[in-house]
Design a protein around this motif. Sequence first.
Motif, PDB file in Angstrom:
ATOM      1  N   LEU A   1       0.825  -1.213   0.000  1.00  0.00           N
ATOM      2  CA  LEU A   1       0.000   0.000   0.000  1.00  0.00           C
ATOM      3  C   LEU A   1       0.856   1.259   0.000  1.00  0.00           C
ATOM      4  O   LEU A   1       0.510   2.264  -0.638  1.00  0.00           O
ATOM      5  CB  LEU A   1      -0.930  -0.014   1.214  1.00  0.00           C
ATOM      6  CG  LEU A   1      -1.997  -1.123   1.217  1.00  0.00           C
ATOM      7  CD1 LEU A   1      -2.845  -1.041   2.490  1.00  0.00           C
ATOM      8  CD2 LEU A   1      -2.880  -1.010  -0.017  1.00  0.00           C
ATOM      9  N   LEU A   2       1.988   1.226   0.708  1.00  0.00           N
ATOM     10  CA  LEU A   2       2.884   2.386   0.716  1.00  0.00           C
ATOM     11  C   LEU A   2       3.437   2.655  -0.688  1.00  0.00           C
ATOM     12  O   LEU A   2       3.484   3.803  -1.143  1.00  0.00           O
ATOM     13  CB  LEU A   2       4.036   2.151   1.698  1.00  0.00           C
ATOM     14  CG  LEU A   2       5.113   3.262   1.742  1.00  0.00           C
ATOM     15  CD1 LEU A   2       4.498   4.595   2.149  1.00  0.00           C
ATOM     16  CD2 LEU A   2       6.233   2.862   2.692  1.00  0.00           C
ATOM     17  N   ASN A   3       3.837   1.606  -1.387  1.00  0.00           N
ATOM     18  CA  ASN A   3       4.346   1.767  -2.747  1.00  0.00           C
ATOM     19  C   ASN A   3       3.288   2.365  -3.666  1.00  0.00           C
ATOM     20  O   ASN A   3       3.575   3.232  -4.497  1.00  0.00           O
ATOM     21  CB  ASN A   3       4.809   0.417  -3.312  1.00  0.00           C
ATOM     22  CG  ASN A   3       6.049  -0.110  -2.618  1.00  0.00           C
ATOM     23  OD1 ASN A   3       6.795   0.649  -2.016  1.00  0.00           O
ATOM     24  ND2 ASN A   3       6.266  -1.417  -2.707  1.00  0.00           N
ATOM     25  N   ALA A   4       2.046   1.902  -3.517  1.00  0.00           N
ATOM     26  CA  ALA A   4       0.963   2.429  -4.352  1.00  0.00           C
ATOM     27  C   ALA A   4       0.727   3.905  -4.066  1.00  0.00           C
ATOM     28  O   ALA A   4       0.514   4.714  -4.981  1.00  0.00           O
ATOM     29  CB  ALA A   4      -0.315   1.619  -4.111  1.00  0.00           C
ATOM     30  N   GLN A   5       0.781   4.279  -2.777  1.00  0.00           N
ATOM     31  CA  GLN A   5       0.542   5.671  -2.408  1.00  0.00           C
ATOM     32  C   GLN A   5       1.643   6.577  -2.959  1.00  0.00           C
ATOM     33  O   GLN A   5       1.379   7.673  -3.470  1.00  0.00           O
ATOM     34  CB  GLN A   5       0.470   5.792  -0.877  1.00  0.00           C
ATOM     35  CG  GLN A   5      -0.028   7.151  -0.371  1.00  0.00           C
ATOM     36  CD  GLN A   5      -1.473   7.397  -0.769  1.00  0.00           C
ATOM     37  OE1 GLN A   5      -2.239   6.458  -0.900  1.00  0.00           O
ATOM     38  NE2 GLN A   5      -1.832   8.658  -0.989  1.00  0.00           N
ATOM     39  N   LEU A   6       2.894   6.124  -2.881  1.00  0.00           N
ATOM     40  CA  LEU A   6       4.009   6.923  -3.403  1.00  0.00           C
ATOM     41  C   LEU A   6       3.905   7.090  -4.915  1.00  0.00           C
ATOM     42  O   LEU A   6       4.194   8.159  -5.459  1.00  0.00           O
ATOM     43  CB  LEU A   6       5.338   6.256  -3.036  1.00  0.00           C
ATOM     44  CG  LEU A   6       5.699   6.259  -1.549  1.00  0.00           C
ATOM     45  CD1 LEU A   6       6.963   5.433  -1.311  1.00  0.00           C
ATOM     46  CD2 LEU A   6       5.907   7.697  -1.057  1.00  0.00           C
ATOM     47  N   ARG A   7       3.491   6.033  -5.596  1.00  0.00           N
ATOM     48  CA  ARG A   7       3.360   6.124  -7.051  1.00  0.00           C
ATOM     49  C   ARG A   7       2.236   7.078  -7.430  1.00  0.00           C
ATOM     50  O   ARG A   7       2.374   7.881  -8.361  1.00  0.00           O
ATOM     51  CB  ARG A   7       3.103   4.729  -7.621  1.00  0.00           C
ATOM     52  CG  ARG A   7       2.940   4.700  -9.138  1.00  0.00           C
ATOM     53  CD  ARG A   7       2.778   3.277  -9.646  1.00  0.00           C
ATOM     54  NE  ARG A   7       1.808   2.534  -8.851  1.00  0.00           N
ATOM     55  CZ  ARG A   7       0.484   2.713  -8.930  1.00  0.00           C
ATOM     56  NH1 ARG A   7      -0.011   3.604  -9.770  1.00  0.00           N
ATOM     57  NH2 ARG A   7      -0.319   2.005  -8.175  1.00  0.00           N
TER      58      ARG A   7
END
Length: 655
Positions: A439-445
Amino acid sequence: MADLSGGRRRRADDYSYGAYVDGPDPLAPPVDLRAALDKIGKDVMEGSSPQQALRELLRQGMKNRRGLDDLARKIWQKRRDLQRDNRLDGTLQEVRELLAKALGQEREALARQQGDDARFREMELDTLPGDTGGAVRELGKYDWQSSDARETFQEIQNLLGKEMLDQRFAGMKQALENATPEDTERIREMLDDLNALLAAHAAGAETAAQFGDFMSEHGEFFPEQPQNVEQLIDLLAARSAAAQRMMNSMTPQQRAELAQLSQQAFGDPRLAQSLSQLDSQLQGLRPGQDWSGSGRFDGDNPMGMGEGTRALEQLGQLDSLAEQLSQSYPGARLDDIDLDALGDALGDQARADVQELADLERELRDRGVFDRADDGSLRLSPKALRRLGESALKDVADQISGRRGERETRRSGASGEPTGSTRPWAFGDTQAWSVPRTLLNAQLRRAGGDENVLDVSDVEVIETEQRTRAVVALCVDTSWSMVQDGRWVPMKRTALALHQLISTRFRGDALQLITFGRRADKVELGELIGLEGAYVQGTNLQHALMLAGDHLRSQPDAMPVVLVVTDGEPTAHLEPDGDFAFSYPPDPRTVRATLVELDKLAGRRAAISFFVLGDDPRLASFMDSLARRCGGRVIAPDLDGLGAEVVADYLRTRR
């Protein structure tokens, strides 16, 4: 909002869409670097050197991007059309027509006159030389009785002067359309000053000031605006050499006629003399120009001397472009290609195609696709091999998933305890997702502007402890039959896929690549990919199994796995004295030596699989007997499925 449609609303059917025609398409997709690397890798696996593979890529081009060969074909076609559609006797033809017109006008005037003088002049016209040059030369001294005939003859003289100047100075013919005698005198003065400048330069004198004075006085005749004497000489020598090549391309009779006609340019032989002096000086200053070449023109369109010279100059430029595009000379580089000349010859798209090829070559080098070997040659870098491995493994994964409806690749230690670390998800992973990291990776993207809620690149999985390790020997047949029957590249792609899988998914496993022909060798991946097929007889499975056993003993605590890819029975073995013996059909000693090494591997409880290529019943029967002896397996894949079968068998064995 302002109405830009002329007072009416445009309907949807008022618009039409087509190909972009104003130069290179700004919306064209960028060159696919991965596709370029795959193409280079395929050529290397087929036996080309990386340098040859790169050159072949540039020659053939990429999807939607023309290569150098296609552009060179266009250049040769343009050259052929230029010669096929035109001929060089345009000035002679025009002079003949004007001469016939002048003689007709003069004869009409004489017919109206009485007396012996008129009859004498008629006889004088009747006895003119039969060739055009000689007739014009004689008429230069004739006292014309018809004013119309005199004006027509002056047209001949002016035409010759304009054409001769147009040969050496771009645009001169148009500039002299309404020239006065004062204008022609200024041209003679320019030629005298030009010859004096070149003579001083040839003598080694300092001519910078003289050049400045010359350009101040006569710069209007040189729209190219050369900045020094050398540039001026380069400019003039190229035109002069083209003029000489045009003369060389004519028949001896045509050259003789033009030589005589040149004396009548502007009714004054001084122009021809000045131009002859200029040509002589330029040839001495630039002997490297092509002064002896020629071209054959067989078309219907007559060109004047100026047009013909430009055509020969264009032929020279096309020949130079063809050589640049061929890249066949030592030290050739794409930077050698004259993009401006290419654009003039074939249009802006051709220029863009070469620029993109140059960008692709530069990017391939800058991205570390190639390394320099000790001997200075190019070789594929480890980074390039990884990319090729990714491509090969992806193809294998697609085949396995499509064939079985499931993903069979597993991580080392997938059933172990979590280690506390995570890593990006990759094909075949069965571990649980790390939801916080994903979820963190998705938010950063998404913060970067991407609107997708979740992408596969966001997913990370939980690392687990390693439960088992494998020591793997992949033995691949490199005998000549593998090359001859089209099995060379599939074999190498299989090694790429397995190497990529183990180095990225099963890092604890120890893989050794072994090649076997007349003898066997342990090789690195780069050596195998760059290996060239050689006509050497022998399939030394015994030596390959011996080296595989050495590798298995180096990792005694790991699960032993031996994978053999071959298309022939054992026909060679290692003698006790170190020599290699070859025999076909297989010698019983070769079979016994092979079985000894097979039994040693079986004694280590190695999982052995034979991947048999081809449809030789005798080979299939022999391999079945080997598999029964060691408790192994025989798999007979087609070439397209070889990689998938090897990878799937490795995964099955690990489980």
